[in-house]
Design an enzyme around this catalytic site. Sequence first.
Site, PDB file in Angstrom:
ATOM      1  N   SER A 262     -12.001  -1.783   5.294  1.00  0.00           N
ATOM      2  CA  SER A 262     -11.410  -3.145   5.258  1.00  0.00           C
ATOM      3  C   SER A 262     -10.297  -2.938   6.428  1.00  0.00           C
ATOM      4  O   SER A 262      -9.604  -1.876   6.658  1.00  0.00           O
ATOM      5  CB  SER A 262     -10.760  -3.722   4.285  1.00  0.00           C
ATOM      6  OG  SER A 262     -10.092  -4.815   4.545  1.00  0.00           O
TER       7      SER A 262
ATOM      8  N   TYR B 286      -6.439  -4.034  -4.005  1.00  0.00           N
ATOM      9  CA  TYR B 286      -7.794  -3.949  -3.027  1.00  0.00           C
ATOM     10  C   TYR B 286      -7.346  -3.016  -1.775  1.00  0.00           C
ATOM     11  O   TYR B 286      -7.992  -2.134  -1.318  1.00  0.00           O
ATOM     12  CB  TYR B 286      -8.125  -5.118  -2.724  1.00  0.00           C
ATOM     13  CG  TYR B 286      -9.101  -5.297  -1.806  1.00  0.00           C
ATOM     14  CD1 TYR B 286     -10.632  -5.422  -2.120  1.00  0.00           C
ATOM     15  CD2 TYR B 286      -8.701  -5.536  -0.514  1.00  0.00           C
ATOM     16  CE1 TYR B 286     -11.542  -5.440  -1.267  1.00  0.00           C
ATOM     17  CE2 TYR B 286      -9.604  -5.858   0.592  1.00  0.00           C
ATOM     18  CZ  TYR B 286     -11.178  -5.845   0.320  1.00  0.00           C
ATOM     19  OH  TYR B 286     -11.923  -5.910   1.038  1.00  0.00           O
TER      20      TYR B 286
END
Length: 292
Positions: free
Chosen positions: A184, A197
């Site tokens: 990400s 996350y």
Amino acid sequence: MSKLDEQTILSNGVTPQKQSEQPGVEKEMDPIPIYELETHVGSGKLKGKVALITGGDSGIGKAVAIGYAKEGADIAIAYLNEQEDAENTKKRIEQEGVKCTLHAGDVADEAFCNQLVEDVIQQHGKLNILVNNAARQEVKNSVLEISAEQLKRTFDVNFFSMVYLTKAAIPHLSVGDSLIYTASINAYVGNKALIDYTSTKGAIVSFTRSIAQELASKGIRVNGVAPGPIWTPLIPATMTTDLQESFGVSTPLGRPGQPADLVEPYILLASEGSAYMTGQFIHVNGGQYMSS
């Protein structure tokens, strides 16, 4: 299935919505994410290959599965419990004349991961491409709000599952095969609302680069993709209306990405076109650069 041309993607907006459970269900989304472009016509780049894709029932995983099928690969899809989404994706994949198998279970469970790889070998005869893509997230205003339970579950699903699957897959891989990980942009720029996350995605980047060094001598390539804001079922399942309304608009391209925007990078990393690439990440984020 949403099969639209590039111009439609450029004008596509996001309608804020809410789902009660993650990773989310595609059939409840409006608009449905865009998974493929009319302009993508397969050329056999992955003909004869078998690809296992986690989280392949919807979102980025679904787009990659369809893209790989267009390139001639047989597909195995791992998903949690979104049966209808998985069946719809399987139906679309089989329209490309390739084989598709479905495998329901929790990738946070090491025993399931081991059995998953064995089932793929039994049903397909081999494994050439592993795309580690399944993930979860929870928005929190402060690290003080992240419970031990949430922290553990996020790492179990996002990171430890990839370790389990990598260990299970390596004995079945050979020269020219590929391990591909979904990271990400948050691993590079941080995200104060997604601290656990984001931490898992940073771990994935480091893991990818380390495994790439280990497997280079065996001719097995290890790379990844670092997406920016992508419109998938996980977003309405985890983000508030306010966050959805602003989702992706701060990128230079002014819109959230669609799963279809990720397909070509994943095809590149699985094909001979990336024969001299390992330990690398391709950044697909609408211009939201690492230095931002």
